[in-house]
Design an enzyme around this catalytic site. Structure first.
Site, PDB file in Angstrom:
ATOM      1  N   MET A  30       0.841  -1.204   0.000  1.00  0.00           N
ATOM      2  CA  MET A  30       0.000   0.000   0.000  1.00  0.00           C
ATOM      3  C   MET A  30       0.877   1.255   0.000  1.00  0.00           C
ATOM      4  O   MET A  30       0.391   2.357   0.231  1.00  0.00           O
ATOM      5  CB  MET A  30      -0.931  -0.004   1.206  1.00  0.00           C
ATOM      6  CG  MET A  30      -1.906  -1.184   1.173  1.00  0.00           C
ATOM      7  SD  MET A  30      -3.389  -0.914   2.118  1.00  0.00           S
ATOM      8  CE  MET A  30      -2.715  -0.658   3.748  1.00  0.00           C
ATOM      9  N   PHE A  33       6.940   3.495   1.317  1.00  0.00           N
ATOM     10  CA  PHE A  33       7.908   2.422   1.538  1.00  0.00           C
ATOM     11  C   PHE A  33       8.867   2.692   2.682  1.00  0.00           C
ATOM     12  O   PHE A  33       9.317   3.813   2.899  1.00  0.00           O
ATOM     13  CB  PHE A  33       8.718   2.171   0.257  1.00  0.00           C
ATOM     14  CG  PHE A  33       7.894   1.673  -0.897  1.00  0.00           C
ATOM     15  CD1 PHE A  33       6.711   0.973  -0.670  1.00  0.00           C
ATOM     16  CD2 PHE A  33       8.289   1.890  -2.210  1.00  0.00           C
ATOM     17  CE1 PHE A  33       5.945   0.509  -1.728  1.00  0.00           C
ATOM     18  CE2 PHE A  33       7.530   1.437  -3.268  1.00  0.00           C
ATOM     19  CZ  PHE A  33       6.358   0.748  -3.026  1.00  0.00           C
ATOM     20  N   GLU A  35      12.078   0.103   4.939  1.00  0.00           N
ATOM     21  CA  GLU A  35      12.984  -1.032   4.695  1.00  0.00           C
ATOM     22  C   GLU A  35      12.244  -2.368   4.657  1.00  0.00           C
ATOM     23  O   GLU A  35      12.712  -3.317   4.031  1.00  0.00           O
ATOM     24  CB  GLU A  35      14.099  -1.081   5.735  1.00  0.00           C
ATOM     25  CG  GLU A  35      15.343  -0.311   5.369  1.00  0.00           C
ATOM     26  CD  GLU A  35      15.941  -0.661   4.003  1.00  0.00           C
ATOM     27  OE1 GLU A  35      16.182  -1.841   3.715  1.00  0.00           O
ATOM     28  OE2 GLU A  35      16.164   0.277   3.219  1.00  0.00           O
ATOM     29  N   GLY A  36      11.108  -2.464   5.374  1.00  0.00           N
ATOM     30  CA  GLY A  36      10.315  -3.706   5.329  1.00  0.00           C
ATOM     31  C   GLY A  36       9.891  -3.999   3.902  1.00  0.00           C
ATOM     32  O   GLY A  36      10.166  -5.080   3.357  1.00  0.00           O
ATOM     33  N   HIS A  37       9.241  -3.007   3.272  1.00  0.00           N
ATOM     34  CA  HIS A  37       8.823  -3.193   1.874  1.00  0.00           C
ATOM     35  C   HIS A  37      10.036  -3.462   0.971  1.00  0.00           C
ATOM     36  O   HIS A  37      10.011  -4.333   0.109  1.00  0.00           O
ATOM     37  CB  HIS A  37       8.144  -1.927   1.340  1.00  0.00           C
ATOM     38  CG  HIS A  37       6.914  -1.512   2.074  1.00  0.00           C
ATOM     39  ND1 HIS A  37       6.858  -0.389   2.861  1.00  0.00           N
ATOM     40  CD2 HIS A  37       5.679  -2.061   2.132  1.00  0.00           C
ATOM     41  CE1 HIS A  37       5.653  -0.255   3.359  1.00  0.00           C
ATOM     42  NE2 HIS A  37       4.906  -1.262   2.941  1.00  0.00           N
ATOM     43  N   LYS A 149       5.111  -9.703   9.291  1.00  0.00           N
ATOM     44  CA  LYS A 149       4.523  -8.744  10.240  1.00  0.00           C
ATOM     45  C   LYS A 149       2.992  -8.893  10.226  1.00  0.00           C
ATOM     46  O   LYS A 149       2.347  -8.839  11.251  1.00  0.00           O
ATOM     47  CB  LYS A 149       4.907  -7.318   9.863  1.00  0.00           C
ATOM     48  CG  LYS A 149       4.305  -6.312  10.806  1.00  0.00           C
ATOM     49  CD  LYS A 149       4.988  -5.015  10.640  1.00  0.00           C
ATOM     50  CE  LYS A 149       4.140  -3.820  10.542  1.00  0.00           C
ATOM     51  NZ  LYS A 149       2.803  -3.766  10.222  1.00  0.00           N
ATOM     52  N   VAL A 176      10.973  -6.996   9.482  1.00  0.00           N
ATOM     53  CA  VAL A 176      12.113  -6.071   9.517  1.00  0.00           C
ATOM     54  C   VAL A 176      11.840  -5.045  10.618  1.00  0.00           C
ATOM     55  O   VAL A 176      10.746  -4.470  10.676  1.00  0.00           O
ATOM     56  CB  VAL A 176      12.310  -5.375   8.151  1.00  0.00           C
ATOM     57  CG1 VAL A 176      13.494  -4.430   8.190  1.00  0.00           C
ATOM     58  CG2 VAL A 176      12.502  -6.418   7.051  1.00  0.00           C
ATOM     59  N   LEU A 184       8.962  -2.206  11.610  1.00  0.00           N
ATOM     60  CA  LEU A 184       8.730  -1.089  10.686  1.00  0.00           C
ATOM     61  C   LEU A 184       7.301  -1.156  10.168  1.00  0.00           C
ATOM     62  O   LEU A 184       6.766  -2.229   9.903  1.00  0.00           O
ATOM     63  CB  LEU A 184       9.703  -1.173   9.510  1.00  0.00           C
ATOM     64  CG  LEU A 184      11.183  -1.026   9.836  1.00  0.00           C
ATOM     65  CD1 LEU A 184      12.007  -1.042   8.552  1.00  0.00           C
ATOM     66  CD2 LEU A 184      11.460   0.268  10.590  1.00  0.00           C
TER      67      LEU A 184
HETATM   68  P1  AMP Z   1       1.614  -2.710   3.472  1.00  0.00           P
HETATM   69  O1  AMP Z   1       2.084  -1.653   2.527  1.00  0.00           O
HETATM   70  O2  AMP Z   1       1.620  -2.295   4.896  1.00  0.00           O
HETATM   71  O3  AMP Z   1       0.351  -3.382   3.027  1.00  0.00           O
HETATM   72  O4  AMP Z   1       2.718  -3.850   3.401  1.00  0.00           O
HETATM   73  C1  AMP Z   1       3.088  -4.434   2.185  1.00  0.00           C
HETATM   74  C2  AMP Z   1       3.850  -5.690   2.465  1.00  0.00           C
HETATM   75  O5  AMP Z   1       5.007  -5.368   3.237  1.00  0.00           O
HETATM   76  C3  AMP Z   1       3.044  -6.704   3.294  1.00  0.00           C
HETATM   77  O6  AMP Z   1       3.320  -8.009   2.803  1.00  0.00           O
HETATM   78  C4  AMP Z   1       3.585  -6.508   4.673  1.00  0.00           C
HETATM   79  O7  AMP Z   1       3.481  -7.647   5.491  1.00  0.00           O
HETATM   80  C5  AMP Z   1       5.047  -6.205   4.373  1.00  0.00           C
HETATM   81  N1  AMP Z   1       5.646  -5.485   5.491  1.00  0.00           N
HETATM   82  C6  AMP Z   1       5.221  -4.339   6.069  1.00  0.00           C
HETATM   83  N2  AMP Z   1       6.005  -4.021   7.108  1.00  0.00           N
HETATM   84  C7  AMP Z   1       6.942  -5.003   7.198  1.00  0.00           C
HETATM   85  C8  AMP Z   1       8.041  -5.253   8.072  1.00  0.00           C
HETATM   86  N3  AMP Z   1       8.330  -4.441   9.074  1.00  0.00           N
HETATM   87  N4  AMP Z   1       8.777  -6.366   7.863  1.00  0.00           N
HETATM   88  C9  AMP Z   1       8.494  -7.214   6.848  1.00  0.00           C
HETATM   89  N5  AMP Z   1       7.472  -7.028   5.991  1.00  0.00           N
HETATM   90  C10 AMP Z   1       6.710  -5.941   6.164  1.00  0.00           C
END
Ligand code: AMP
Length: 282
Positions: A30, A33, A35-37, A149, A176, A184
């Site tokens: 979504m 961004f 570091e997780g993304h 996460k 991450v 994150l």
């Molecule tokens: P989001 O933009 O929050 O929907 O996240 C997109 C993708 O990134 C999803 O698969 C989340 O699980 C993953 N994600 C978000 N935050 C983290 C994180 N801290 N560590 C690992 N993956 C993450």
């Protein structure tokens, strides 16, 4: 890296890539961004020929009153970051291109959506599985990667793929964290300075519970009560949405920790709802 806004165009490109024998990975996000993304992008970059990152703040997974309208958004910044990490395509569709006004088809995995986030956000996962199914059909990936996460989301997507015979390999990626231990999240930008200082205690509490399990405690109620008290005492002003111990695949509540077990929490810090989890027994 190219930016594509039209789902039909992305589908055409992907089908062509596949017909040429190229492998394709999808990283659904979504946006905003961190570091997780970006580490999800790094992981699939090494595995396939073409990396597609999707950026879509999916309205159907937000309930009225949730943060859909305020969700942080900066396409230019995200495009630069995704490009630097080696993404080939950034798919950033308009809402009107992903949902017809009379959209009426839903994908649901209700059994895995009863507990944890599904309890306080009852329509959330129906929105997630529907958009992920649409993204899979649009981007036609061989591989898709999701972060641990959002453990329940990952379990639900794996089940959807299994049940519907979707030809996609779903990969999980470890959480991450900041050096402080805070997972994150795009939502961390909402935290005040004080909240940011307290937020790492969410993970600290989870680690304490794992220590208790390692030392022989197996009663889920004892473990969750201990964690609740820890948060009440150490994170003043926080409000627990849930603290649960579940089977990592089926997401059903466990009374005893004897086999694989996940402790998952959602905590409100001020206006921000944060989630975290830890496998307390493998
Ligand atoms: P989001 O933009 O929050 O929907 O996240 C997109 C993708 O990134 C999803 O698969 C989340 O699980 C993953 N994600 C978000 N935050 C983290 C994180 N801290 N560590 C690992 N993956 C993450």
């Amino acid at each position: 890296m190219i930016i594509i806004k039209d789902p039909k165009e992305l589908q055409k490109i992907s089908l062509k890539l596949r017909s040429q024998g190229k492998t394709v990975a999808l990283v659904p996000t979504m946006g905003y961004f961190h570091e997780g993304h970006l580490s999800l992008i790094d992981t699939v970059r090494e595995k396939v020929d073409t990396v597609i990152v999707s950026l879509f703040v999916n309205p159907t997974q937000f309930a009225p009153g949730e943060d859909l309208d305020n969700y942080p958004h900066d396409l230019e910044r995200d495009a630069k970051l995704a490009c630097e990490r080696g993404a080939d395509i950034l798919f950033a569709p308009e809402k009107s291109k992903m949902y017809y006004p009379d959209h009426s088809t839903w994908v649901e995995v209700p059994e895995l959506a009863i507990n944890l986030c599904g309890k306080s956000r009852p329509e959330h996962f129906r929105g997630v599985t529907t958009i992920v199914a649409k993204l899979f059909l649009t981007a036609q990936p061989h591989i898709a990667i999701f972060g641990e996460k959002d453990w329940q989301q990952l379990a639900i997507i794996k089940r959807m793929v299994r049940d519907l015979n979707m030809p996609v390999e779903v990969i999980g990626h470890p959480i991450v964290r900041e050096a402080s231990g805070l997972a994150l999240s795009s939502r961390n930008v909402y935290l005040s300075n004080t909240e940011k200082e307290l937020a790492p205690l969410i993970q600290k509490g989870l680690r304490n519970i794992k220590d208790m399990v390692d030392k022989g405690e197996s009663e889920a109620l004892t473990l969750t009560s201990e964690l609740r008290s820890f948060y009440q005492k150490n994170i003043p002003g926080s409000r627990v949405d849930y603290i649960e111990i579940v089977d990592p695949d089926k997401i059903n509540l466990l009374e005893k920790v004897s086999g694989p077990a996940l402790c998952a929490v959602a905590i409100h810090l001020g206006k921000t709802r944060l989630i975290d989890n830890l496998l307390i027994k493998v």
